[in-house]
Design an enzyme around this catalytic site. Structure first.
Site, mmCIF file in Angstrom:
data_model
loop_
_atom_site.group_PDB
_atom_site.id
_atom_site.type_symbol
_atom_site.label_atom_id
_atom_site.label_comp_id
_atom_site.label_asym_id
_atom_site.label_seq_id
_atom_site.Cartn_x
_atom_site.Cartn_y
_atom_site.Cartn_z
ATOM 1 N N GLU A 60 1.102 -1.289 -0.091
ATOM 2 C CA GLU A 60 -0.008 0.071 0.084
ATOM 3 C C GLU A 60 0.896 1.244 -0.015
ATOM 4 O OE1 GLU A 60 -2.920 -0.497 -0.592
ATOM 5 O OE2 GLU A 60 -3.530 -2.311 0.285
ATOM 6 N N GLY A 61 2.125 1.021 -0.638
ATOM 7 C CA GLY A 61 2.960 2.242 -0.529
ATOM 8 C C GLY A 61 3.964 2.147 0.600
#
Length: 588
Positions: free
Chosen positions: A399-400
């Site tokens: 998610e980054g």
């Protein structure tokens, strides 16, 4: 009703009203209970088999979750969904966490897998896919990462070519680390049209040219499927283009926002379970004739784990409340309702990144201490704490990465300020004249009065350091990643302690001070420990930019902002630890 706040505005405004888990409605509690009972009764009895990566079992359980409505929280009612508020869907994510890898399989399906169609799909796409996705008869996967592109998503090599008659796109490329790939039916795939325009497509497993690579051998989350998706001249109908050509980056960024937030919600559940496992073990394990929970250094760990979880839980539900408020007046019957909803969530992109970084690092810390409390047994697979420790590590990567999110937090704030959406620079400039004429403030004695003052001073420290950095580096500030990281950390801590402070004030009003002693103690500990870090980061930023008399002047001002009376943190942690050990679980 909460006041609708602009994203990132917490850093320049005082916040007193926040959504908290202490305000849940009966209906929301019922949803939480349904999820908990499903996990306890249907999933955990098969825990060992799920961890061995049993596709058939996982798919069967996902469909059972769908029958209960647990997959349709964010899906509109007309497509078999429940269309619940964000607080309710947050509760589902939190309660799912006890199911370990299965929770990830469900989370990837309902979040980043399904929401691109919910928010950006055409009416035809929604009617075709959402009813099955909402009840689990079809399972979704999200395909962004490639072997050569992770954080730099737009550096993707996957290509899409429109046919001469414009009836289909030919997709080619490989996607890496795709959760649910082993059994997913629907893939949200990002590719560049003509090698240039980053776009999004709905790809079906049965399309010719789609194949799945071997399962990755992972450190943790072993019960979830993670495989490459291989696309070899796949003919995807033109009507399967999601939104518009060249809008893929907007879809990706919006979906990652909600993915980051949902990750944080799951971390709350995992943190609470870790405290429960650790407290139970510490009470049962005796050394030198007494339970190890009675030894101060073990007790200190339990207390600190509880404080961190209180901060995390307060942060997550505060953010869910902000999203709900932003979407309260939305008309779901309108064709553009999904895009409007995505924009409402994007308003809190800063808060979503803050949730992601804080939750992943908090859970890692809590899991690490959980293993330490278990001693040698914490290193043995027979004890679940070993799995929680391994599973938690991925949260700082997907998610980054946390590094990317740390750059996004102040970067997004500055972009909003430049667009006139937040009076950030005006506040920073007004602060400069205020700082030069600062005089000692009033005497602070009441419950949490000093903590309220310190939160206000922490915001001034951020504005002081951040304002100086913008003035010095201007557009080149984005190259000063160490400074941006410190500014991000200051914002993260401020958001965390302010949320906890506001929640505790509400608890005092509801219960009275005598019945809110744990919450008060946790807030005092959190604020003082965070303030020390915030002041140190501010010093580091100022020392990076200035030297000599100018630096000494700035440090003198910073010292004025940092005046505080220390509190007895040891006694407060002992008080909390006693309650945690007695209850054998997370306490508020």
């Amino acid at each position: 009703m909460l006041k609708t706040a602009a994203g990132g505005s917490f850093i320049i405004e005082d916040t007193t009203e926040v959504m908290t888990p202490d305000q849940l409605t009966d209906e929301q509690r019922m949803i939480a209970d349904t999820t908990r009972d499903f996990i306890q009764g249907e999933v955990l009895p098969h825990d060992e088999q799920i961890e061995k990566l049993d596709y058939e079992l996982t798919v069967d359980l996902i469909r059972k979750a769908g029958e209960l409505g647990l997959l349709g929280a964010d899906v509109p009612e007309q497509y078999n969904g429940l269309e619940l508020d964000k607080v309710s869907s947050t509760l589902i994510n939190e309660k799912l966490a006890k199911a370990s890898s299965f929770a990830l399989s469900v989370g990837a399906h309902v979040g980043i897998g399904t929401l691109p169609i919910v928010y950006f799909g055409t009416e035809e796409q929604k009617q075709r896919y959402l009813p099955d996705l909402a009840i689990g008869t079809k399972i979704a996967a999200y395909c962004l990462t490639e072997p050569s592109s992770g954080s730099d998503a737009q550096g993707a090599k996957a290509n899409a070519v429109l046919s001469d008659d414009k009836s289909y796109y030919t997709l080619s490329g490989t996607k890496q680390f795709i959760t649910n790939a082993g059994f997913a039916d629907v893939f949200i795939v990002y590719a560049k049209v003509e090698g240039e325009h980053f776009s999004t497509f709905i790809v079906e497993r049965e399309m010719e040219g789609v194949s799945i690579g071997p399962e990755e051998k992972k450190m943790g989350i072993k019960g979830s499927s993670t495989c490459p998706l291989i696309l070899e001249d796949v003919k995807v109908p033109a009507e399967n283009l999601l939104w518009e050509v060249g809008k893929g980056h907007l879809i990706a960024f919006n979906i990652l926002n909600i993915g980051r937030f949902k990750l944080a919600a799951g971390s709350v559940g995992a943190a609470k379970e870790t405290i429960e496992l650790s407290a139970e073990y510490a009470n049962e394990r005796t050394q030198f004739g007494r339970p190890i929970s009675s030894f101060p250094l073990v007790a200190k760990k339990l207390a600190e784990m509880n404080v961190k979880t209180y901060l995390l839980e307060s942060m997550v539900y505060r953010t869910a409340g902000l999203m709900d408020e932003a979407m309260r007046e939305m008309d779901n019957s309108k064709p553009d309702a999904g895009v409007v909803a995505a924009k409402a969530i994007a308003e809190y992109a800063i808060e979503c990144s803050i949730n992601k970084v804080f939750s992943s690092e908090t859970l890692d810390s809590i899991a690490d201490e959980g293993v330490q409390i278990h001693g040698g047994y914490g290193y043995i697979q027979e004890y679940k704490i070993e799995r929680i420790y391994r599973d938690s590590r991925i949260n700082r990567i997907f998610e980054g990465t946390n590094e990317i999110n740390r750059l996004l937090i102040p970067g997004t704030l500055l972009k909003r300020a430049m667009k006139g959406q937040l009076p950030l620079m005006e506040k920073a400039q007004a602060l400069q004249s205020e700082l030069l004429s600062m005089v000692p403030g009033r005497k602070i004695e009441g419950t949490l009065e000093q903590e309220e003052h310190l939160i206000a001073m922490a915001k001034k420290m951020f504005l002081m350091a951040g304002g100086q950095a913008v003035q010095k580096y201007q557009m080149k500030l984005e190259q000063e990643q160490e400074i941006l990281s410190h500014l991000a950390d200051m914002m993260i801590q401020i958001y965390a302690i302010e949320g906890a402070f506001a929640r505790t004030k509400q608890l005092i009003e509801k219960r009275g001070e005598d019945k809110a002693t744990i919450a008060i103690a946790m807030t005092e500990i959190a604020v003082h420990e965070a303030f020390e870090k915030i002041e140190a980061w501010a010093k580091d930023i100022l020392a990076t930019m200035e030297t000599g008399d100018m630096l000494r002047t700035q440090l003198s001002i910073l010292k004025k902002l940092g005046r505080r009376t220390p509190v007895n943190l040891i006694a407060k942690k002992r008080h909390i630890a006693e309650k945690v050990a007695y209850a054998s679980k997370y306490v508020v």
